[in-house]
Enzyme design. Structure first.
Site, PDB file in Angstrom:
ATOM      1  N   HIS A   1      47.713 -20.575 -31.742  1.00 34.45           N
ATOM      2  CA  HIS A   1      47.839 -19.374 -32.587  1.00 34.45           C
ATOM      3  C   HIS A   1      46.734 -18.374 -32.218  1.00 34.45           C
ATOM      4  O   HIS A   1      46.995 -17.180 -32.038  1.00 34.45           O
ATOM      5  CB  HIS A   1      47.747 -19.794 -34.057  1.00 34.45           C
ATOM      6  CG  HIS A   1      47.566 -18.659 -35.018  1.00 34.45           C
ATOM      7  ND1 HIS A   1      48.598 -18.129 -35.753  1.00 34.45           N
ATOM      8  CD2 HIS A   1      46.470 -17.936 -35.350  1.00 34.45           C
ATOM      9  CE1 HIS A   1      48.140 -17.138 -36.499  1.00 34.45           C
ATOM     10  NE2 HIS A   1      46.848 -17.006 -36.276  1.00 34.45           N
ATOM     11  N   GLU A   2      45.516 -18.883 -32.091  1.00 33.07           N
ATOM     12  CA  GLU A   2      44.382 -18.003 -31.773  1.00 33.07           C
ATOM     13  C   GLU A   2      44.525 -17.385 -30.389  1.00 33.07           C
ATOM     14  O   GLU A   2      44.171 -16.227 -30.173  1.00 33.07           O
ATOM     15  CB  GLU A   2      43.066 -18.779 -31.886  1.00 33.07           C
ATOM     16  CG  GLU A   2      42.802 -19.373 -33.257  1.00 33.07           C
ATOM     17  CD  GLU A   2      42.843 -18.332 -34.365  1.00 33.07           C
ATOM     18  OE1 GLU A   2      42.509 -17.163 -34.106  1.00 33.07           O
ATOM     19  OE2 GLU A   2      43.237 -18.689 -35.487  1.00 33.07           O
TER      20      GLU A   2
ATOM     21  N   HIS B   1      46.542 -14.302 -30.498  1.00 26.95           N
ATOM     22  CA  HIS B   1      45.787 -13.084 -30.825  1.00 26.95           C
ATOM     23  C   HIS B   1      45.117 -12.528 -29.573  1.00 26.95           C
ATOM     24  O   HIS B   1      45.131 -11.322 -29.333  1.00 26.95           O
ATOM     25  CB  HIS B   1      44.704 -13.393 -31.865  1.00 26.95           C
ATOM     26  CG  HIS B   1      45.232 -13.609 -33.253  1.00 26.95           C
ATOM     27  ND1 HIS B   1      46.117 -12.751 -33.849  1.00 26.95           N
ATOM     28  CD2 HIS B   1      44.982 -14.589 -34.161  1.00 26.95           C
ATOM     29  CE1 HIS B   1      46.392 -13.186 -35.075  1.00 26.95           C
ATOM     30  NE2 HIS B   1      45.721 -14.302 -35.282  1.00 26.95           N
TER      31      HIS B   1
ATOM     32  N   GLU C   1      49.794 -11.714 -37.719  1.00 24.78           N
ATOM     33  CA  GLU C   1      49.631 -13.166 -37.846  1.00 24.78           C
ATOM     34  C   GLU C   1      50.949 -13.897 -37.582  1.00 24.78           C
ATOM     35  O   GLU C   1      50.976 -14.965 -36.965  1.00 24.78           O
ATOM     36  CB  GLU C   1      49.102 -13.523 -39.236  1.00 24.78           C
ATOM     37  CG  GLU C   1      47.680 -13.054 -39.520  1.00 24.78           C
ATOM     38  CD  GLU C   1      46.655 -13.662 -38.589  1.00 24.78           C
ATOM     39  OE1 GLU C   1      46.924 -14.721 -38.008  1.00 24.78           O
ATOM     40  OE2 GLU C   1      45.581 -13.067 -38.423  1.00 24.78           O
TER      41      GLU C   1
HETATM   42 ZN   LIG Z   1      45.521 -15.533 -36.900  1.00 26.65          ZN
END
Ligand SMILES: [Zn+2]
Length: 418
Positions: free
Chosen positions: A277-278, A281, A355
């Site tokens: 997930h990171e 980003h 997100e």
């Molecule tokens: Zn996040």
């Protein structure tokens, strides 16, 4: 053209640029997370855990909203009455009313008063998070953290105020132009410098020991095409039981940071899911996008403040002669507080969309919706987040999709819905 007309035109251009940039870069269309899946996911969570999370949030609400209301009231009272300007003048008096003393000491004093007003609510909040076992901090270390935060804010604030009032003195009619450039530059600088300089003030970071998990995380980043220098472990457990991970830095300094609490709690596949997930980003340059939006917003805000400075009644209310004098600090703070409150829900919406995209990235990169869902369950239960919060609170403040939304996204992904 007068400076004011130039300012109004520039503000218009900035706002168009801001809206245009956000329209293009924010993933407004979110990946599917059907409500039916959300309701099914909610039904599968342990009822006791859901009840406890809701109880926790009910316990937090009076402190949170009380603090918000008193903070706003305090800012308006200081900024929209002569009270704030008198405070600033008083702080400068021992130094012969010198503008530097007014700007720095007066600014600190106004912020300190505002901070002290909301401190009891922050303390109340602390008692709740301790009672529910989220925070592991006793009052001593908590107070040290509060003092550190204030010190960091004081240093940044003093530099910003000193720069701002230097410009308003040197260019009384055109300060908005220099101020706008300065504010945008400050946002960019803070965004890249803060993580590197401020993180170590609050946490210790140690490289993750060589082993299968570290290898897997580095491989994951390589497979994703996101160069990562190192995997670090933050000693978050000395303050909290909450679990988290993030990617910070850029280029060769980019690193994956994992809370030690996450390593203690979660299965390796779940840690991989969070890291993926990171990496999402990092891959979509979400920090850079946020920084550009912030810089455009800050520049627009400075020009808006300049234009508001032509409202005689506003200045008279605050007991000041011009927006560009240090005695107007409290008025500036009140206006910025109001703008921040108004922008909050929009910021939250943008954040939730970004997100959700990072979640979709994690699902695609790991191809492991089961681990993703397990991780979301764990995040929700350890951090005591309300899995399906009340809609108004969600719309006003939620920076992330809710737990059931994220679980539903994993289920939709598993069925091949994109
Ligand atoms: Zn996040």
């Amino acid at each position: 053209m007068t400076p004011r007309l130039w300012a109004a035109c520039t503000l218009g251009v900035l706002l168009v640029a801001l809206i245009g940039y956000a329209a293009v870069t924010v993933p407004w269309q979110r990946p599917p997370a059907p409500r039916a899946d959300q309701i099914a996911a909610l039904g599968e969570l342990p009822a006791e855990q859901v009840a406890r999370a809701r109880e926790f949030h009910s316990a937090l609400r009076p402190g949170a909203y009380g603090g918000l209301a008193i903070g706003l009231l305090g800012a308006l009272l200081l900024g929209l009455t002569p009270l704030g300007s008198r405070l600033v003048a008083w702080a400068g008096r021992p130094f012969g009313d010198h503008w530097i003393a007014q700007a720095v000491l007066g600014g600190l004093l106004v912020v300190l008063v505002a901070e002290l007003l909301t401190l009891p609510f922050a303390a109340w909040r602390h008692t709740v998070v301790v009672r529910y076992g989220i925070s592991t901090q006793t009052w001593g270390p908590w107070a040290v953290d509060v003092a550190k935060s204030f010190a960091v804010g004081a240093v940044i604030g003093a530099i910003a105020l000193l720069g701002f009032f230097t410009v308003t003195r040197l260019a009384p009619r055109w300060w908005w132009a220099f101020g706008a450039v300065g504010a945008a530059t400050l946002v960019v600088l803070l965004s890249f410098v803060l993580p590197v300089v401020v993180e170590p003030i609050f946490n210790k970071f140690t490289p993750m020991a060589a082993g299968p998990l570290r290898t897997e995380l580095m491989d994951l980043a390589a497979r994703d095409g996101v160069p990562v220098g190192d995997v670090l472990v933050a000693d978050a457990s000395r303050r909290t039981r909450a679990v988290n991970a993030y990617v910070s830095g850029f280029g060769p300094t980019r690193r994956i940071v994992v809370y030690d609490t996450l390593l203690a709690e979660a299965a390796p596949a779940e840690v991989v899911s969070v890291a993926a997930h990171e990496l999402g980003h990092a891959k979509r340059h979400d920090v850079l996008t946020g920084t550009i939006v912030g810089a455009l917003g800050a520049a627009a805000a400075v020009i808006a403040l300049y234009l508001l400075g032509s409202l005689g009644w506003l200045l008279r209310r605050a007991g000041v002669d011009a927006m560009g004098e240090p005695r107007a600090i409290a008025l500036l703070l009140a206006l910025v507080t109001l703008a921040g409150l108004a922008a909050g829900p929009v910021q939250a919406l943008v954040s939730r969309r970004v997100e959700a995209r990072a979640d979709a990235h994690a699902l695609a990169l790991t191809g492991d919706p089961a681990a993703f869902e397990a991780m979301q369950r764990r995040l929700g239960s350890v951090n005591l987040s309300d899995p399906d919060p009340p809609p108004w609170e969600y719309l006003m403040t939620a920076s992330h999709p809710s737990t059931v939304e994220r679980m539903a996204a994993a289920r939709a992904y598993a069925r091949g819905e994109r």
